[in-house]
Design an enzyme around this catalytic site. Structure first.
Site, PDB file in Angstrom:
ATOM      1  N   GLU A 180     -10.772  16.535  17.635  1.00 58.11           N
ATOM      2  CA  GLU A 180      -9.906  16.913  16.373  1.00 58.11           C
ATOM      3  C   GLU A 180     -10.669  18.270  15.921  1.00 58.11           C
ATOM      4  OE1 GLU A 180      -7.288  13.439  14.540  1.00 58.11           O
ATOM      5  OE2 GLU A 180      -9.509  13.745  13.764  1.00 58.11           O
ATOM      6  N   HIS A 217      -8.220   3.280  20.289  1.00 51.08           N
ATOM      7  CA  HIS A 217      -7.138   4.091  20.914  1.00 51.08           C
ATOM      8  C   HIS A 217      -7.793   4.517  22.318  1.00 51.08           C
ATOM      9  CE1 HIS A 217      -5.745   4.461  17.115  1.00 51.08           C
ATOM     10  NE2 HIS A 217      -6.214   5.578  16.496  1.00 51.08           N
ATOM     11  N   LYS A 275       2.361   6.780  22.147  1.00 49.05           N
ATOM     12  CA  LYS A 275       2.401   8.250  22.351  1.00 49.05           C
ATOM     13  C   LYS A 275       2.918   8.345  23.661  1.00 49.05           C
ATOM     14  CE  LYS A 275      -1.352   9.882  19.398  1.00 49.05           C
ATOM     15  NZ  LYS A 275      -0.674  10.796  18.453  1.00 49.05           N
ATOM     16  N   ARG A 301      -2.703  15.315  29.801  1.00 52.50           N
ATOM     17  CA  ARG A 301      -2.766  15.698  28.266  1.00 52.50           C
ATOM     18  C   ARG A 301      -1.893  14.933  27.531  1.00 52.50           C
ATOM     19  NH1 ARG A 301      -2.968  21.597  28.649  1.00 52.50           N
ATOM     20  NH2 ARG A 301      -0.760  21.654  28.215  1.00 52.50           N
ATOM     21  N   GLY A 341       0.797  -1.240   0.068  1.00 54.82           N
ATOM     22  CA  GLY A 341       0.006   0.064   0.033  1.00 54.82           C
ATOM     23  C   GLY A 341       0.939   1.422  -0.052  1.00 54.82           C
ATOM     24  N   LYS A 383     -14.698  14.473  15.576  1.00 52.66           N
ATOM     25  CA  LYS A 383     -14.109  15.212  14.583  1.00 52.66           C
ATOM     26  C   LYS A 383     -14.785  16.479  14.504  1.00 52.66           C
ATOM     27  CE  LYS A 383     -11.899  11.415  12.561  1.00 52.66           C
ATOM     28  NZ  LYS A 383     -10.501  11.597  12.198  1.00 52.66           N
TER      29      LYS A 383
END
Ligand code: NDP
Ligand code: BG6
Length: 605
Positions: free
Chosen positions: A339, A363, A305, A491, A132, A456
């Protein structure tokens, strides 16, 4: 199949490198601290470890040189050679010399050098094949991360990168694609151009169809007669940056004709792993018949993360949180993902998936598992993943009434609503926002609402965890409006930070109280925070090193789908209510406030 099963870790706590399959048991410490009773006590203190470790006396040697000083002077780690070493050849890494200031520095230096050494000298030959290669993910994340690893010297010296996709492209065109998408953190780094010039000649393109065995066979042949010609074989890492519809065909062809002959074969799979319990189980069975579980690396990039990685450290390397980490002190837990942009460019994919599958089921649920699990037996991948599975099995499966859904509408004539996107059917009910409340039926969390929301096109980009504590009992002080509950805020992004909201007396001749914060802002606290690696860098490095703790195990996914499938079925049935429309750039649908209010909670921002 090659055998690359990691050895059982024999150092239980704290030091990544000891869990690597190729680190040999011999660790030499030249530690000028006085010997106490045993080498074990000494090693523990040298590495800043407080938990008892299990040592095998044959494996550890501690050398005492001078008495009564405080620092570790040498840390050496000898790695298991792949082949017997020739006389005079050494596999020993000396992490640092006598001037290491603290044992922590010694440990970090050791980890860094061993990471580099491991990648460079052991898994010497590596071919990475990105399936891909013409797609969004490959360009946005995979190639920049691979280049960044190369830039930092973390890839084996003998490595090559093959892009694989259906559309025709020459090697030169493929190299231009890579060059054009260099959005990684090293773009302004010294020698970036020089490194890129070294990197590009190692990149090649192979045109092929995912379901045609012949094209995989010709890739295999190309590798054998090219990159692997003089070395006989190399490890092969296949990165599946393709839609799930071609996972099975790709893995089947990798298994039948494109496996590494002598080294390991590893396959990275991207989400979504199925659409519900049924389709996941089908996919799981298909993949299991083709690849060994140890060869499959299921990515959830949120696990890599920085702040998500810090969750376990925060909870289990500090004493102050654990006593409070339960139903007696915690009123609610809120996990938010926002987002400030819509599905621009990805509507085709998103409309079929929706926000629950895109963000919550993976997530945010992974974050919840790390927050709520019991302490693992050790830092070994399997021990951590066992605990995550255990706590997820205690989460009550969700139903429609546990959710509030929304879909963004236009803000003004200039902005596009979700339904205005050309790849979205005009009657789509796909939610672009979801909030839900979860309950964990175990002794630690009984009765504590875990609220999650993801959306979103909201007011800002932010991922945050808020642990809200119960109010202070008794009435010694009047509550401060808006600060009735202490809150621990983690955060995750952007501007990584951990802080605690407290009530404090205002300085001076006053007894007035106000909300104040105990702050740990990463950008102030650590120079290193200016250069945090992208999650994909860490993940690809872990795949190369065979470290699995940041990847999702098959049974974890099974429980994750069991939690969400009943609600998804109801929410996607014909009679399900339409998601509430919210304005692009707003805080989201009002339904979400009502959902929180049902549990006596207000979303905290
Ligand atoms: P794309 O839609 O960009 O597809 C990647 C490539 O796969 C395309 O360039 C195309 O290459 C090939 N392809 C596309 N559709 C098909 C099809 N129906 N049959 C066969 N080949 C096809 O996907 P992304 O790059 O966005 O995502 C790849 C994977 O990563 C997916 O599983 C996605 O869910 C996941 N993912 C993506 C993220 C992102 O930010 N993009 C984030 C997290 C996960 P060609 O036609 O040249 O063969
Ligand atoms: C991906 C989702 O998994 O994560 C995307 O498919 C989302 O929809 C992205 O935008 C968010 O990741 P990050 O790291 O950019 O916050």
């Amino acid at each position: 199949m090659s055998s690359d099963a990691p050895r059982k870790p024999y150092l239980a706590k704290g030091i990544d490198i000891f869990r690597h399959p190729r680190i040999s048991p011999l660790v030499l410490i030249d530690n000028p601290q006085p010997a106490r009773n045993s080498s074990q006590g000494n090693m523990n203190s040298a590495f800043g470890l407080s938990a008892p470790l299990v040592w095998h006396s044959n494996h550890v040697r501690v050398t005492q040189r001078r008495p009564l000083k405080t620092t570790v002077r040498h840390v050496q780690c000898t790695m298991a050679p792949k082949k017997p070493t020739k006389p005079g050849q050494s596999n020993t890494v000396v992490a640092s010399a006598a001037d290491l200031a603290t044992s922590e520095e010694a440990r970090l230096a050791l980890m860094d050098s061993v990471h580099k050494r491991t990648a460079k000298s052991h898994d010497t030959h590596l071919a990475i094949v990105v399936l891909g290669a013409s797609g969004d993910l490959a360009k946005k994340k995979t190639f920049p991360a691979i280049f960044s690893l190369y830039y930092h010297g973390l890839l084996p010296e003998d490595f090559c990168l093959y892009g694989f996709a259906r559309r025709p492209m020459t090697n030169e065109q493929f190299r231009e694609v890579i060059l054009a998408t260099l959005s990684c953190r090293v773009i302004d780094g010294a020698k970036c151009a020089e490194k890129m010039n070294e990197f590009l000649p190692r990149c090649f393109y192979h045109q092929g169809d995912y379901s045609t065995a012949d094209t995989f066979a010709s890739l295999d042949e190309t590798l054998k007669t090219g990159f692997e010609r003089d070395i006989g074989s190399s490890n092969r890492l296949f990165y599946l940056a393709v839609p799930p519809s071609v996972f099975n065909a790709s893995c089947s062809n990798i298994n039948s004709v494109a496996r590494a002959q002598k080294g390991w074969t590893r396959v990275v799979v991207e989400k979504p792993f199925g659409r519900d319990s049924e389709s996941y189980n089908e996919l799981r069975e298909q993949l299991a018949s083709l690849l060994h579980e140890r060869e499959i690396f299921r990515i959830d990039h949120f696990l890599a993360k920085e702040l998500v990685q810090n969750l376990m450290t925060l909870r289990f390397a500090n004493t102050i949180f654990e006593p409070l980490w339960n139903r007696n002190h915690i009123k609610s837990v809120q996990i938010t993902f926002k987002e400030h942009f819509g599905v621009e460019g990805r509507a085709g994919y998103f409309n079929d998936i929706g926000i629950i599958r895109d963000i919550m089921q993976n997530h945010l649920l992974q974050i919840l598992a790390l927050l709520a699990m019991e302490p693992p037996v050790s830092l070994a991948a399997e021990d951590i993943r066992d605990e995550k599975v255990k706590v997820l099995r205690n989460v009550k499966p969700l139903t429609m009434t546990d959710f509030a859904l929304g879909q963004y509408g236009a803000k003004d004539a200039d902005s596009k609503s979700y339904l205005d996107d050309e790849d979205v059917p005009s009657d789509s009910r796909t939610p672009t926002f979801a909030a839900c409340c979860m309950h964990i039926d175990n002794a630690r969390w009984d009765g504590v609402p875990f609220l999650m929301r993801a959306g979103k096109a909201l007011d800002e980009r932010k991922t945050e965890i808020r642990i809200q504590f119960k109010p202070v009992p008794g009435a010694l002080f009047n509550p401060v409006a808006g600060a009735e509950n202490n809150e621990l805020v983690i955060r995750v992004q952007p501007d990584e930070a951990i802080y605690v909201r407290i009530v404090s007396k205002v300085p001076g001749l006053t007894s007035r109280m106000e909300e104040a914060r105990l702050n740990l802002f990463y950008r102030h606290a650590w120079e290193e925070s200016k250069d945090i690696p992208d999650a994909y860098e860490r993940l690809i490095l872990d795949v190369i090193q065979g470290e699995k703790s940041l990847f999702i195990r098959d049974d974890e996914l099974e429980v994750a789908w069991n939690i969400f499938t009943p609600a998804l079925k109801e929410l996607e049935s014909k009679d399900a209510p339409k998601p509430e429309t919210y304005e692009y750039g707003s805080l989201g649908p009002r339904e979400s406030e009502y959902l929180a209010a049902k549990y006596g909670i207000q979303w905290s921002d």
